[in-house]
Write a protein that holds these residues in place. Structure first.
Motif, PDB file in Angstrom:
ATOM      1  N   UNK A   1       0.875  -1.174   0.000  1.00 25.91           N
ATOM      2  CA  UNK A   1       0.000   0.000   0.000  1.00 25.91           C
ATOM      3  C   UNK A   1       0.914   1.226   0.000  1.00 25.91           C
ATOM      4  N   UNK A   2       0.956   1.914  -1.120  1.00 23.89           N
ATOM      5  CA  UNK A   2       1.860   3.042  -1.321  1.00 23.89           C
ATOM      6  C   UNK A   2       1.039   4.320  -1.219  1.00 23.89           C
ATOM      7  N   UNK A   3       1.196   5.031  -0.114  1.00 25.56           N
ATOM      8  CA  UNK A   3       0.409   6.240   0.146  1.00 25.56           C
ATOM      9  C   UNK A   3       1.215   7.462  -0.278  1.00 25.56           C
ATOM     10  N   UNK A   4       0.710   8.197  -1.255  1.00 27.37           N
ATOM     11  CA  UNK A   4       1.419   9.366  -1.780  1.00 27.37           C
ATOM     12  C   UNK A   4       0.623  10.635  -1.507  1.00 27.37           C
ATOM     13  N   UNK A   5       1.238  11.771  -1.777  1.00 26.38           N
ATOM     14  CA  UNK A   5       0.547  13.055  -1.640  1.00 26.38           C
ATOM     15  C   UNK A   5      -0.689  13.137  -2.531  1.00 26.38           C
ATOM     16  N   UNK A   6      -0.701  12.387  -3.615  1.00 23.03           N
ATOM     17  CA  UNK A   6      -1.790  12.473  -4.587  1.00 23.03           C
ATOM     18  C   UNK A   6      -2.762  11.305  -4.500  1.00 23.03           C
ATOM     19  N   UNK A   7      -2.592  10.461  -3.495  1.00 26.62           N
ATOM     20  CA  UNK A   7      -3.518   9.346  -3.337  1.00 26.62           C
ATOM     21  C   UNK A   7      -2.793   8.044  -3.075  1.00 26.62           C
ATOM     22  N   UNK A   8      -3.577   6.997  -2.964  1.00 29.67           N
ATOM     23  CA  UNK A   8      -3.059   5.686  -2.567  1.00 29.67           C
ATOM     24  C   UNK A   8      -2.980   4.733  -3.752  1.00 29.67           C
ATOM     25  N   UNK A   9      -1.875   4.002  -3.836  1.00 31.18           N
ATOM     26  CA  UNK A   9      -1.667   2.974  -4.853  1.00 31.18           C
ATOM     27  C   UNK A   9      -1.564   1.635  -4.145  1.00 31.18           C
ATOM     28  N   UNK A  10      -2.327   0.658  -4.601  1.00 33.62           N
ATOM     29  CA  UNK A  10      -2.260  -0.680  -4.026  1.00 33.62           C
ATOM     30  C   UNK A  10      -1.805  -1.660  -5.095  1.00 33.62           C
ATOM     31  N   UNK A  11      -0.805  -2.475  -4.748  1.00 30.28           N
ATOM     32  CA  UNK A  11      -0.229  -3.389  -5.730  1.00 30.28           C
ATOM     33  C   UNK A  11      -0.005  -4.761  -5.114  1.00 30.28           C
ATOM     34  N   UNK A  12      -0.266  -5.806  -5.895  1.00 32.75           N
ATOM     35  CA  UNK A  12       0.032  -7.170  -5.463  1.00 32.75           C
ATOM     36  C   UNK A  12       1.491  -7.463  -5.797  1.00 32.75           C
ATOM     37  N   UNK A  13       2.180  -8.178  -4.901  1.00 34.66           N
ATOM     38  CA  UNK A  13       3.592  -8.512  -5.085  1.00 34.66           C
ATOM     39  C   UNK A  13       3.726  -9.991  -5.458  1.00 34.66           C
ATOM     40  N   UNK A  14       4.683 -10.301  -6.341  1.00 39.90           N
ATOM     41  CA  UNK A  14       4.805 -11.653  -6.897  1.00 39.90           C
ATOM     42  C   UNK A  14       5.997 -12.396  -6.311  1.00 39.90           C
ATOM     43  N   UNK A  15       5.805 -12.884  -5.074  1.00 42.66           N
ATOM     44  CA  UNK A  15       6.868 -13.619  -4.385  1.00 42.66           C
ATOM     45  C   UNK A  15       7.238 -14.901  -5.111  1.00 42.66           C
ATOM     46  N   UNK A  16       6.256 -15.521  -5.757  1.00 41.03           N
ATOM     47  CA  UNK A  16       6.484 -16.808  -6.422  1.00 41.03           C
ATOM     48  C   UNK A  16       7.466 -16.678  -7.576  1.00 41.03           C
ATOM     49  N   UNK A  17       7.424 -15.554  -8.274  1.00 46.40           N
ATOM     50  CA  UNK A  17       8.212 -15.404  -9.491  1.00 46.40           C
ATOM     51  C   UNK A  17       9.532 -14.655  -9.278  1.00 46.40           C
ATOM     52  N   UNK A  18       9.591 -13.784  -8.286  1.00 47.68           N
ATOM     53  CA  UNK A  18      10.825 -13.038  -8.026  1.00 47.68           C
ATOM     54  C   UNK A  18      10.995 -12.888  -6.514  1.00 47.68           C
ATOM     55  N   UNK A  19      11.291 -13.984  -5.823  1.00 48.86           N
ATOM     56  CA  UNK A  19      11.326 -13.991  -4.354  1.00 48.86           C
ATOM     57  C   UNK A  19      12.347 -13.047  -3.746  1.00 48.86           C
ATOM     58  N   UNK A  20      13.537 -12.951  -4.335  1.00 46.51           N
ATOM     59  CA  UNK A  20      14.579 -12.085  -3.763  1.00 46.51           C
ATOM     60  C   UNK A  20      14.192 -10.613  -3.878  1.00 46.51           C
ATOM     61  N   UNK A  21      13.616 -10.239  -5.021  1.00 44.31           N
ATOM     62  CA  UNK A  21      13.214  -8.850  -5.236  1.00 44.31           C
ATOM     63  C   UNK A  21      12.123  -8.441  -4.259  1.00 44.31           C
ATOM     64  N   UNK A  22      11.106  -9.290  -4.136  1.00 45.29           N
ATOM     65  CA  UNK A  22       9.994  -8.980  -3.234  1.00 45.29           C
ATOM     66  C   UNK A  22      10.453  -8.959  -1.787  1.00 45.29           C
ATOM     67  N   UNK A  23      11.299  -9.924  -1.418  1.00 46.75           N
ATOM     68  CA  UNK A  23      11.782  -9.976  -0.030  1.00 46.75           C
ATOM     69  C   UNK A  23      12.558  -8.720   0.333  1.00 46.75           C
ATOM     70  N   UNK A  24      13.392  -8.236  -0.585  1.00 49.14           N
ATOM     71  CA  UNK A  24      14.170  -7.032  -0.310  1.00 49.14           C
ATOM     72  C   UNK A  24      13.272  -5.800  -0.253  1.00 49.14           C
ATOM     73  N   UNK A  25      12.271  -5.737  -1.142  1.00 51.61           N
ATOM     74  CA  UNK A  25      11.334  -4.621  -1.127  1.00 51.61           C
ATOM     75  C   UNK A  25      10.563  -4.596   0.192  1.00 51.61           C
ATOM     76  N   UNK A  26      10.101  -5.745   0.650  1.00 52.32           N
ATOM     77  CA  UNK A  26       9.365  -5.834   1.911  1.00 52.32           C
ATOM     78  C   UNK A  26      10.264  -5.435   3.082  1.00 52.32           C
ATOM     79  N   UNK A  27      11.511  -5.903   3.066  1.00 51.65           N
ATOM     80  CA  UNK A  27      12.459  -5.556   4.130  1.00 51.65           C
ATOM     81  C   UNK A  27      12.650  -4.045   4.216  1.00 51.65           C
ATOM     82  N   UNK A  28      12.830  -3.402   3.076  1.00 53.74           N
ATOM     83  CA  UNK A  28      13.043  -1.954   3.068  1.00 53.74           C
ATOM     84  C   UNK A  28      11.768  -1.200   3.474  1.00 53.74           C
ATOM     85  N   UNK A  29      10.622  -1.695   3.021  1.00 54.38           N
ATOM     86  CA  UNK A  29       9.364  -1.048   3.382  1.00 54.38           C
ATOM     87  C   UNK A  29       9.117  -1.153   4.882  1.00 54.38           C
ATOM     88  N   UNK A  30       9.325  -2.342   5.439  1.00 51.61           N
ATOM     89  CA  UNK A  30       9.100  -2.541   6.872  1.00 51.61           C
ATOM     90  C   UNK A  30      10.078  -1.741   7.732  1.00 51.61           C
TER      91      UNK A  30
END
Length: 511
Positions: A58-87
């Motif tokens: 859930x990406x909350x910006x000055x201009x509104x909210x963007x919601x996106x599904x993440x594809x752990x099955x297809x790119x696990x390292x990318x999603x894991x790193x994105x989640x780590x940085x977001x958290x």
């Protein structure tokens, strides 16, 4: 044949801004993963939408909210790193680093202690790309980025649409595939379907095979469009006005919660009241009374500022309400009194244009009493209208397949027109409206369903800027809507027999 595909990709490749780093482009590597893809099996999961239990951002910006599904099955390292940085909060209170107009935006880059943008902190941030034949840079895709060939870092891109991929190029590819024996019939069918989907839903085809796609927006395409419509520096692509990603939150998709979700920002869903600090407009109509509306600068910042400046200049004083249609809307503010003429007073920071694009938001809809901009070919200037229909509207369980088909048809026609022509702009506006409506009405919230039962014109959603909501003076709206009308010069039975004049418009901050 693979070289043929790659040559087309090269022809439509878009360059990402340098941001002070020489040679920084999306396609910074000579390698393209498409040359090694097995096209015998392609599952375009991004077009399916999220399922219960999927990980979402859930990406909350000055201009509104963007919601996106993440594809752990297809790119696990990318999603894991994105989640780590977001958290860890690394993406919170972060500016949009770059905007390539109407094409994509980038955020997540590193700034040193002096506030200088360096892109990434150091090479230790770099992670190898995870290419996958099932994930593509469609409109709304989340894309991992770095200028290091074959790697990505903390930065990510969210795609809007790049119109340089033409129907002629698609047809050329299909004809070439039909003549070659290097692909099986199944592979040819999958490639044809892929190309058709890019033309249907949009995206940035030039990134295909060069980057890791790790997520897909399912709510907030309109927010992406608002961000990519903002002005940026022609050399660095840095936004002329700062836009912030306020937070990135990782959650789990739940269809029941999604359906009942209450909008988190502004707009006219639910009860609209005026509080201290709100922007308010009072429109006084001679002989009828005053209409008071709450304005939405968080949703339509350009539209609200333009309306405010026009009011302060006295532009609306003495202008007429030239169009009244019962159970639809009443319209005024044209320079010539007949629906023509009028230049915007404000069209965005640093812009000298006489009009500006639509600012749509899921939280600002065409309910009874909505204050909106009339537009021509998706461009706004001075004319506004107020929705006067009180008849209940049923948006529950709507079949959006026709809307999606209309969006696809409009996109096809648009790509056959010269870019920038009136015909191109017309179909572009239609494509945007139909695709936005399809997204919003696919799973309406309980609040949206309930509010439309109180009246409105839902079929205008997505195509026009709703920049305010009437809170007082509904009796004035109803009285004007009941006046006698006659045919106008276009043959429409909407011109008031007796002049209806705007005495004055005042915009102020509520105390």
């Amino acid at each position: 044949m693979k070289k043929k595909i790659l040559s087309v990709i090269a022809a439509v490749t878009v360059a990402l801004c340098s941001l002070g780093t020489a040679g920084c482009t999306v396609t910074s590597s000579d390698y393209n993963a498409m040359q090694d893809y097995d096209f015998s099996s392609v599952d375009l999961v991004q077009l399916e939408g999220p399922k219960d239990g999927d990980t979402i951002a859930i990406i909350d910006t000055d201009l509104g909210e963007i919601r996106a599904v993440l594809y752990e099955e297809y790119c696990p390292n990318t999603v894991a790193k994105f989640i780590e940085r977001a958290n860890a909060g690394e993406y919170n209170d972060h500016t949009i680093d770059a905007i390539v107009k109407d094409t994509y935006f980038m955020t997540g880059g590193y700034y040193d202690d002096k506030g200088n943008y360096t892109g990434r902190k150091d090479d230790s941030e770099a992670i190898e790309h995870e290419y996958n034949v099932n994930l593509w840079p469609f409109r709304g895709a989340l894309v991992a980025y770095s200028e290091l060939p074959g790697y990505f870092d903390a930065r990510y891109i969210i795609c809007d649409n790049d119109d340089t991929m033409t129907q002629e190029q698609i047809d050329e590819l299909k004809n070439s595939m039909a003549e070659t024996d290097k692909y099986s019939d199944v592979e040819k069918a999958n490639l044809n379907n892929l190309f058709d989907k890019f033309m249907e839903v949009g995206g940035v085809f030039g990134m295909a095979g060069y980057v890791t796609v790790f997520g897909q927006t399912y709510q907030g395409i309109d927010v992406i469009e608002k961000i990519t419509a903002r002005q940026s520096d022609e050399q660095t692509y840095r936004p002329l006005e700062n836009i912030y990603v306020k937070s990135v939150t990782i959650s789990t998709y739940n269809s029941a919660e999604q359906s009942a979700k209450t909008p988190s920002t502004g707009g006219n869903i639910g009860e609209v009241t005026i509080s201290t600090g709100d922007t308010v407009a009072e429109i006084e109509i001679e002989g009828f009374g005053t209409i008071k509306a709450k304005l939405f600068p968080d949703i339509a910042p350009i539209g609200v500022e333009n309306f405010k400046q026009l009011a302060e200049q006295g532009y609306y004083d003495g202008k007429n309400v030239h169009r009244v249609i019962s159970n639809f809307m009443l319209q005024g503010g044209s320079a010539n009194g007949d629906g023509t003429g009028g230049d915007a007073a404000y069209s965005g920071e640093g812009s000298s244009a006489k009009d500006f694009g639509t600012e749509t938001d899921r939280n600002a809809r065409h309910f009874y009493g909505a204050l909106c901009y009339a537009n021509a070919l998706g461009r706004n200037s001075t004319q506004f209208y107020i929705v006067n229909n009180k008849e209940p509207q049923d948006i529950e369980g709507m079949d959006v397949s026709q809307l999606e088909a209309n969006a696809k048809a409009a996109r096809t026609y648009k790509n056959q027109c010269e870019k920038g022509s009136n015909e191109y702009n017309y179909y572009a506006a239609m494509e945007k409206q139909y695709s936005t409506m399809a997204e919003w009405f696919k799973s309406p919230t309980e609040q949206e369903i309930s509010k439309y039962k109180q009246g409105g014109v839902y079929y205008l959603d997505g195509g026009y800027t709703v920049f305010g909501q009437v809170v007082e003076g509904f009796d004035v709206i109803d009285s004007i809507s009941a006046v006698e009308v006659t045919e106008n010069s276009s043959g429409e039975n909407s011109q008031p027999v007796e002049d209806i004049l705007i005495k004055t418009v005042r915009v102020y901050t509520a105390e």
